[in-house]
Design a protein around this motif. Structure first.
Motif, PDB file in Angstrom:
ATOM      1  N   VAL A   7       1.359  -1.253   0.312  1.00  0.00           N
ATOM      2  CA  VAL A   7      -0.348   0.167  -0.166  1.00  0.00           C
ATOM      3  C   VAL A   7       0.980   0.930  -0.066  1.00  0.00           C
ATOM      4  CG1 VAL A   7      -1.944   1.832   1.283  1.00  0.00           C
ATOM      5  CG2 VAL A   7      -1.770  -1.459   1.457  1.00  0.00           C
ATOM      6  N   GLU A   8       2.275   1.498   0.707  1.00  0.00           N
ATOM      7  CA  GLU A   8       2.643   2.750   1.308  1.00  0.00           C
ATOM      8  C   GLU A   8       3.175   2.401  -0.632  1.00  0.00           C
ATOM      9  OE1 GLU A   8       5.579   1.832   3.544  1.00  0.00           O
ATOM     10  OE2 GLU A   8       4.063   2.151   5.479  1.00  0.00           O
ATOM     11  N   ALA A   9       3.774   1.524  -1.220  1.00  0.00           N
ATOM     12  CA  ALA A   9       4.125   2.002  -2.488  1.00  0.00           C
ATOM     13  C   ALA A   9       3.136   2.241  -3.397  1.00  0.00           C
ATOM     14  CB  ALA A   9       4.788   0.132  -3.033  1.00  0.00           C
ATOM     15  N   VAL A  10       2.038   1.876  -3.449  1.00  0.00           N
ATOM     16  CA  VAL A  10       1.228   2.372  -4.368  1.00  0.00           C
ATOM     17  C   VAL A  10       0.969   3.748  -3.822  1.00  0.00           C
ATOM     18  CG1 VAL A  10      -1.187   1.582  -5.195  1.00  0.00           C
ATOM     19  CG2 VAL A  10       0.425   0.130  -5.252  1.00  0.00           C
ATOM     20  N   LEU A  11       0.709   3.969  -3.157  1.00  0.00           N
ATOM     21  CA  LEU A  11       0.278   5.450  -2.713  1.00  0.00           C
ATOM     22  C   LEU A  11       1.671   6.070  -2.647  1.00  0.00           C
ATOM     23  CD1 LEU A  11      -0.877   6.933  -0.948  1.00  0.00           C
ATOM     24  CD2 LEU A  11      -0.193   6.909   1.081  1.00  0.00           C
ATOM     25  N   ASN A  12       2.602   5.943  -2.708  1.00  0.00           N
ATOM     26  CA  ASN A  12       4.086   6.631  -3.604  1.00  0.00           C
ATOM     27  C   ASN A  12       4.055   7.007  -5.135  1.00  0.00           C
ATOM     28  OD1 ASN A  12       6.776   8.165  -2.290  1.00  0.00           O
ATOM     29  ND2 ASN A  12       7.436   5.974  -2.478  1.00  0.00           N
ATOM     30  N   VAL A  13       3.742   6.131  -5.508  1.00  0.00           N
ATOM     31  CA  VAL A  13       3.333   6.808  -7.093  1.00  0.00           C
ATOM     32  C   VAL A  13       2.532   7.255  -6.870  1.00  0.00           C
ATOM     33  CG1 VAL A  13       3.695   4.851  -9.141  1.00  0.00           C
ATOM     34  CG2 VAL A  13       5.216   4.295  -7.338  1.00  0.00           C
ATOM     35  N   GLY A  14       1.458   6.734  -7.347  1.00  0.00           N
ATOM     36  CA  GLY A  14       0.553   7.006  -7.060  1.00  0.00           C
ATOM     37  C   GLY A  14       0.207   8.839  -6.251  1.00  0.00           C
ATOM     38  N   LEU A  15       0.301   8.914  -5.402  1.00  0.00           N
ATOM     39  CA  LEU A  15       1.087  11.070  -5.262  1.00  0.00           C
ATOM     40  C   LEU A  15       2.021  11.324  -5.914  1.00  0.00           C
ATOM     41  CD1 LEU A  15       1.001  10.476  -1.165  1.00  0.00           C
ATOM     42  CD2 LEU A  15      -1.254  11.436  -2.500  1.00  0.00           C
ATOM     43  N   ARG A  16       2.850  11.397  -6.910  1.00  0.00           N
ATOM     44  CA  ARG A  16       3.708  11.668  -7.408  1.00  0.00           C
ATOM     45  C   ARG A  16       3.033  12.099  -9.006  1.00  0.00           C
ATOM     46  NH1 ARG A  16       7.331  12.578  -4.145  1.00  0.00           N
ATOM     47  NH2 ARG A  16       7.583  10.888  -2.510  1.00  0.00           N
ATOM     48  N   LEU A  69       7.878  19.095  -6.090  1.00  0.00           N
ATOM     49  CA  LEU A  69       6.692  18.189  -5.702  1.00  0.00           C
ATOM     50  C   LEU A  69       6.224  16.578  -5.788  1.00  0.00           C
ATOM     51  CD1 LEU A  69       3.130  19.579  -6.805  1.00  0.00           C
ATOM     52  CD2 LEU A  69       3.941  19.136  -4.239  1.00  0.00           C
ATOM     53  N   LEU A  70       7.737  16.141  -6.599  1.00  0.00           N
ATOM     54  CA  LEU A  70       8.759  14.958  -6.926  1.00  0.00           C
ATOM     55  C   LEU A  70       9.631  14.482  -6.214  1.00  0.00           C
ATOM     56  CD1 LEU A  70       9.040  14.843 -10.804  1.00  0.00           C
ATOM     57  CD2 LEU A  70       7.613  13.459  -9.695  1.00  0.00           C
ATOM     58  N   THR A  71      10.039  16.014  -5.394  1.00  0.00           N
ATOM     59  CA  THR A  71      11.074  15.011  -4.267  1.00  0.00           C
ATOM     60  C   THR A  71      10.709  15.183  -3.078  1.00  0.00           C
ATOM     61  OG1 THR A  71      11.899  17.324  -3.986  1.00  0.00           O
ATOM     62  CG2 THR A  71      12.693  16.350  -6.078  1.00  0.00           C
ATOM     63  N   LEU A  72       9.750  15.878  -3.253  1.00  0.00           N
ATOM     64  CA  LEU A  72       8.207  15.521  -1.162  1.00  0.00           C
ATOM     65  C   LEU A  72       9.120  14.129  -0.366  1.00  0.00           C
ATOM     66  CD1 LEU A  72       5.875  18.296  -1.173  1.00  0.00           C
ATOM     67  CD2 LEU A  72       8.331  18.408   0.006  1.00  0.00           C
ATOM     68  N   PRO A  73       9.126  13.418   0.532  1.00  0.00           N
ATOM     69  CA  PRO A  73       8.339  12.871   1.217  1.00  0.00           C
ATOM     70  C   PRO A  73       7.111  12.700   0.964  1.00  0.00           C
ATOM     71  CG  PRO A  73       9.900  14.178   2.811  1.00  0.00           C
ATOM     72  CD  PRO A  73       9.591  14.603   1.308  1.00  0.00           C
ATOM     73  N   ARG A  74       6.948  10.996   1.225  1.00  0.00           N
ATOM     74  CA  ARG A  74       5.593  11.154   0.869  1.00  0.00           C
ATOM     75  C   ARG A  74       4.586  11.272   2.095  1.00  0.00           C
ATOM     76  NH1 ARG A  74       3.365   6.858   4.364  1.00  0.00           N
ATOM     77  NH2 ARG A  74       5.523   6.087   4.139  1.00  0.00           N
ATOM     78  N   GLN A  75       4.632  11.881   3.362  1.00  0.00           N
ATOM     79  CA  GLN A  75       4.303  12.377   4.511  1.00  0.00           C
ATOM     80  C   GLN A  75       3.646  13.436   4.314  1.00  0.00           C
ATOM     81  OE1 GLN A  75       6.898  11.042   4.831  1.00  0.00           O
ATOM     82  NE2 GLN A  75       6.527   8.321   6.431  1.00  0.00           N
ATOM     83  N   HIS A  76       4.609  14.387   3.669  1.00  0.00           N
ATOM     84  CA  HIS A  76       4.570  15.990   3.357  1.00  0.00           C
ATOM     85  C   HIS A  76       3.427  16.085   1.877  1.00  0.00           C
ATOM     86  CE1 HIS A  76       6.899  17.486   6.247  1.00  0.00           C
ATOM     87  NE2 HIS A  76       8.272  16.838   5.559  1.00  0.00           N
ATOM     88  N   LEU A  77       3.235  15.038   0.796  1.00  0.00           N
ATOM     89  CA  LEU A  77       2.706  14.639  -0.028  1.00  0.00           C
ATOM     90  C   LEU A  77       1.570  14.947   0.532  1.00  0.00           C
ATOM     91  CD1 LEU A  77       4.496  13.060  -3.098  1.00  0.00           C
ATOM     92  CD2 LEU A  77       4.019  15.282  -2.342  1.00  0.00           C
ATOM     93  N   VAL A  78       1.281  13.269   1.094  1.00  0.00           N
ATOM     94  CA  VAL A  78      -0.701  13.731   2.266  1.00  0.00           C
ATOM     95  C   VAL A  78      -0.922  14.840   2.508  1.00  0.00           C
ATOM     96  CG1 VAL A  78      -1.551  11.986   3.785  1.00  0.00           C
ATOM     97  CG2 VAL A  78       0.510  11.230   2.265  1.00  0.00           C
ATOM     98  N   LYS A  79       0.034  15.140   3.695  1.00  0.00           N
ATOM     99  CA  LYS A  79      -0.465  16.661   4.109  1.00  0.00           C
ATOM    100  C   LYS A  79      -0.238  17.868   3.486  1.00  0.00           C
ATOM    101  CE  LYS A  79       1.425  16.005   8.123  1.00  0.00           C
ATOM    102  NZ  LYS A  79       2.841  16.927   9.507  1.00  0.00           N
ATOM    103  N   LEU A  80       0.145  17.653   2.266  1.00  0.00           N
ATOM    104  CA  LEU A  80      -0.025  18.819   1.189  1.00  0.00           C
ATOM    105  C   LEU A  80      -2.064  18.696   0.398  1.00  0.00           C
ATOM    106  CD1 LEU A  80       1.296  21.892  -0.539  1.00  0.00           C
ATOM    107  CD2 LEU A  80       1.874  19.619  -1.753  1.00  0.00           C
TER     108      LEU A  80
END
Length: 97
Positions: A7-16, A69-80
Motif C-alpha cells: 500500500v505504501e509503494a502504491v501510495l508513493n507512486v500515486g501521489l507523484r 513535489l517530486l522530491t517531497l517525502p510521502r508524508q508531506h505529499l499527503v499533508k499537501l
C-alpha cells in the motif's frame, strides 16, 4: 512483502503522478509560440498579450513546483494534498451556499 508495504509503494507512486503529468503538460506547451499566434491574429489587442513575460515566469515556476513535489517525502505529499482537498471543499461549499 506485507500488505502495508504494498500500500505504501502504491501510495508513493500515486501521489507523484500529478506532478509528473504537470511536467509533461508544461514540457509540451510552448509559451512563446502561443503568444506569437496571438500577435499574428487579430487578437493582438487581447489583454493576454500584455502578460507575456508573466506567463513565461509562471511557466518556469510550474516546472520548479513540479520538481519540488517530486522530491517531497510521502508524508508531506499527503499533508499537501489534504490541504488542497480542504481548500477545494471550502470553495465548493462557498459556491453552493
Amino acid at each position: 512483502m506485507a500488505v502495508k508495504d504494498r500500500v505504501e509503494a502504491v501510495l508513493n507512486v500515486g501521489l507523484r503522478v500529478p506532478s509528473i503529468m504537470l511536467l509533461d503538460v508544461l514540457y509540451r506547451w510552448d509559451v512563446s509560440s502561443f503568444f506569437q499566434k496571438i500577435q499574428r491574429s487579430s487578437l493582438s489587442n487581447n489583454p493576454l498579450f500584455q502578460y507575456k513575460y508573466l506567463a513565461l515566469y509562471l511557466h518556469y515556476v510550474g516546472y520548479i513546483l513540479s520538481l519540488v513535489l517530486l522530491t517531497l517525502p510521502r508524508q508531506h505529499l499527503v499533508k499537501l494534498y489534504l490541504y488542497v482537498l480542504t481548500a477545494l471543499l471550502l470553495f465548493a461549499g462557498h459556491q453552493v451556499s
